[in-house]
Enzyme design. Structure first.
Site, PDB file in Angstrom:
ATOM      1  N   GLU A  44       3.910   8.107  -0.555  1.00 24.80           N
ATOM      2  CA  GLU A  44       5.102   8.946  -0.690  1.00 24.80           C
ATOM      3  C   GLU A  44       6.145   8.675   0.406  1.00 24.80           C
ATOM      4  O   GLU A  44       7.329   8.895   0.199  1.00 24.80           O
ATOM      5  CB  GLU A  44       4.719  10.437  -0.688  1.00 24.80           C
ATOM      6  CG  GLU A  44       4.008  10.908  -1.951  1.00 24.80           C
ATOM      7  CD  GLU A  44       4.870  10.793  -3.216  1.00 24.80           C
ATOM      8  OE1 GLU A  44       6.102  10.928  -3.116  1.00 24.80           O
ATOM      9  OE2 GLU A  44       4.299  10.553  -4.289  1.00 24.80           O
ATOM     10  N   GLY A  45       5.693   8.227   1.572  1.00 19.76           N
ATOM     11  CA  GLY A  45       6.644   7.872   2.640  1.00 19.76           C
ATOM     12  C   GLY A  45       7.553   6.748   2.179  1.00 19.76           C
ATOM     13  O   GLY A  45       8.784   6.839   2.269  1.00 19.76           O
ATOM     14  N   HIS A  46       6.946   5.678   1.645  1.00 17.95           N
ATOM     15  CA  HIS A  46       7.740   4.556   1.126  1.00 17.95           C
ATOM     16  C   HIS A  46       8.611   5.019  -0.054  1.00 17.95           C
ATOM     17  O   HIS A  46       9.770   4.607  -0.179  1.00 17.95           O
ATOM     18  CB  HIS A  46       6.823   3.437   0.618  1.00 17.95           C
ATOM     19  CG  HIS A  46       5.914   2.847   1.652  1.00 17.95           C
ATOM     20  ND1 HIS A  46       4.545   3.010   1.626  1.00 17.95           N
ATOM     21  CD2 HIS A  46       6.173   2.084   2.742  1.00 17.95           C
ATOM     22  CE1 HIS A  46       4.001   2.356   2.641  1.00 17.95           C
ATOM     23  NE2 HIS A  46       4.960   1.793   3.346  1.00 17.95           N
TER      24      HIS A  46
ATOM     25  N   ALA B 216       0.878  -1.186   0.000  1.00 19.91           N
ATOM     26  CA  ALA B 216       0.000   0.000   0.000  1.00 19.91           C
ATOM     27  C   ALA B 216       0.912   1.231   0.000  1.00 19.91           C
ATOM     28  O   ALA B 216       0.825   2.109   0.872  1.00 19.91           O
ATOM     29  CB  ALA B 216      -0.961   0.004   1.183  1.00 19.91           C
TER      30      ALA B 216
ATOM     31  N   ASP C  13       8.087   5.103  12.150  1.00 18.65           N
ATOM     32  CA  ASP C  13       8.004   3.982  13.092  1.00 18.65           C
ATOM     33  C   ASP C  13       9.286   4.015  13.922  1.00 18.65           C
ATOM     34  O   ASP C  13      10.191   3.193  13.730  1.00 18.65           O
ATOM     35  CB  ASP C  13       7.873   2.668  12.313  1.00 18.65           C
ATOM     36  CG  ASP C  13       6.634   2.669  11.450  1.00 18.65           C
ATOM     37  OD1 ASP C  13       5.588   2.220  11.914  1.00 18.65           O
ATOM     38  OD2 ASP C  13       6.697   3.164  10.298  1.00 18.65           O
TER      39      ASP C  13
ATOM     40  N   GLY D  83      11.881   4.140   7.995  1.00 20.45           N
ATOM     41  CA  GLY D  83      11.324   5.466   8.265  1.00 20.45           C
ATOM     42  C   GLY D  83      11.299   5.772   9.759  1.00 20.45           C
ATOM     43  O   GLY D  83      11.048   4.888  10.583  1.00 20.45           O
TER      44      GLY D  83
HETATM   45  P1  AMP Z   1       5.123  -0.136   6.400  1.00 22.96           P
HETATM   46  O1  AMP Z   1       4.765  -0.521   5.004  1.00 22.96           O
HETATM   47  O2  AMP Z   1       4.095   0.706   7.083  1.00 22.96           O
HETATM   48  O3  AMP Z   1       5.576  -1.322   7.218  1.00 22.96           O
HETATM   49  O4  AMP Z   1       6.388   0.808   6.291  1.00 22.96           O
HETATM   50  C1  AMP Z   1       7.536   0.417   5.598  1.00 22.96           C
HETATM   51  C2  AMP Z   1       8.624   1.427   5.846  1.00 22.96           C
HETATM   52  O5  AMP Z   1       8.198   2.710   5.397  1.00 22.96           O
HETATM   53  C3  AMP Z   1       8.970   1.571   7.343  1.00 22.96           C
HETATM   54  O6  AMP Z   1      10.373   1.727   7.484  1.00 22.96           O
HETATM   55  C4  AMP Z   1       8.234   2.827   7.717  1.00 22.96           C
HETATM   56  O7  AMP Z   1       8.797   3.517   8.809  1.00 22.96           O
HETATM   57  C5  AMP Z   1       8.364   3.643   6.441  1.00 22.96           C
HETATM   58  N1  AMP Z   1       7.314   4.665   6.403  1.00 22.96           N
HETATM   59  C6  AMP Z   1       5.977   4.482   6.509  1.00 22.96           C
HETATM   60  N2  AMP Z   1       5.335   5.666   6.497  1.00 22.96           N
HETATM   61  C7  AMP Z   1       6.311   6.612   6.403  1.00 22.96           C
HETATM   62  C8  AMP Z   1       6.293   8.047   6.358  1.00 22.96           C
HETATM   63  N3  AMP Z   1       5.176   8.745   6.421  1.00 22.96           N
HETATM   64  N4  AMP Z   1       7.472   8.680   6.228  1.00 22.96           N
HETATM   65  C9  AMP Z   1       8.643   7.978   6.164  1.00 22.96           C
HETATM   66  N5  AMP Z   1       8.716   6.651   6.203  1.00 22.96           N
HETATM   67  C10 AMP Z   1       7.565   5.970   6.327  1.00 22.96           C
END
Ligand code: AMP
Length: 286
Positions: free
Chosen positions: A35-37, A32, A150, A147
């Site tokens: 922009e963070g990813h 999913a 977390d 990121g």
């Molecule tokens: P997730 O898919 O939520 O497990 O996140 C995968 C990676 O993306 C983890 O290292 C998160 O910390 C990072 N991440 C998720 N959201 C953000 C965000 N808004 N800004 C920066 N990194 C993010």
């Protein structure tokens, strides 16, 4: 860009790249993608010869009452985003390949795994650490991108890497937010328009806390945020804590660099956010 679905195949490919002298970057995600990813992917594409993005909704990091089944899985869109952003390999294993029924090995990070989110999500960080260790081994990554959104996860992965002598270097990446301050998260898609509006108060109160932290005492900073969070209609606070930036230990009046970390339910959605807070030079926080 290649899609790889089997761990042993991904590892074989990665080892070949290492043999050829390539440096590998890994971006572990649950998909999913937003922009963070993408900010993590961009860093890897810039730093590394080869970028591997793993997309795996990891069953062993979800508690029984959590959203494992309903977690968004827009596989087609995720692949398009990866392709557009110059990813070399998307690693999308099955749950059975990563955690077959005879899987018995888990990694624990004592103390760190039991505080903040760990106090509410039993076994969550044990599941995170274990899958990350597997992904490091499968991808043979020189660097892995995490990121600061977390923050506890980042600190736990850093500690695991140090304690277990992993060669993969952890690269912390700043939180990407909407213009209104809301930290991007795959779980934001659960929020109604009204809930989204309400949740803006989370980042707003943290931003104000970082200002207060420069000159006010810890109790004031903490209580002010808790009061603001409580005022959000339909909110419930799991925790709102000020901890040391380096090791997540409780902050005290001498702490110069802290993190204010919160987990708040907005209706049926649990959101986490945090902000780094730095004391004004010369102030002790009295
Ligand atoms: P997730 O898919 O939520 O497990 O996140 C995968 C990676 O993306 C983890 O290292 C998160 O910390 C990072 N991440 C998720 N959201 C953000 C965000 N808004 N800004 C920066 N990194 C993010």
């Amino acid at each position: 860009m290649k899609i790889i679905k089997i761990a042993s195949q991904m590892q074989k490919i990665a080892l070949k790249h290492i043999k050829d002298g390539d440096e590998i970057g890994l971006v572990p995600t649950m998909g999913a993608l937003h922009e963070g990813h993408i900010s993590l992917i961009a860093k890897s594409v810039k730093n590394d010869d080869i970028t591997i993005v793993s997309i795996f909704v990891n069953p062993v990091q979800f508690c029984p009452n959590e959203d494992y089944l309903k977690y968004p899985r827009p596989a087609k869109k995720d692949k398009e985003i990866c392709k557009k952003n110059h990813v070399d390999y998307v690693f999308m294993p099955s749950a059975n390949d990563m955690f077959p029924s005879d899987h018995k090995t888990f990694i624990e990070i004592k103390t760190l795994q039991d505080i903040l989110c760990g106090a509410f999500r039993i076994n969550h960080f044990r599941g995170v650490a274990t899958v990350v260790a597997k992904l490091f081994n499968i991808s043979c990554a020189d660097r892995a991108y995490f990121g600061m959104k977390d923050f506890q996860q980042l600190k736990i992965v850093e500690k695991m890497g140090k304690d277990l002598n992993f060669r993969t270097k952890i690269i912390p990446c700043s939180v990407v937010r909407e213009r209104n301050g809301l930290a991007l998260s795959s779980r934001n898609s659960y929020l109604s328009a009204e809930e989204k509006k309400r949740s803006l108060n989370i980042s707003k109160s943290l931003k104000e806390a970082a200002e207060d932290f420069k000159s006010r005492d810890l109790n004031f900073v903490k209580k002010t945020v808790i009061n603001k969070l409580k005022k959000i209609p339909g909110s419930e606070i799991d925790y709102a804590e000020i901890v040391n930036f380096d090791d997540l230990s409780p902050a005290n009046k001498n702490t110069k660099k802290a993190v204010f970390a919160v987990a708040v339910w907005i209706g049926k959605t649990r959101l986490i956010d945090n902000i780094m807070m730095i004391k004004d030079k010369g102030r002790s926080g009295q």
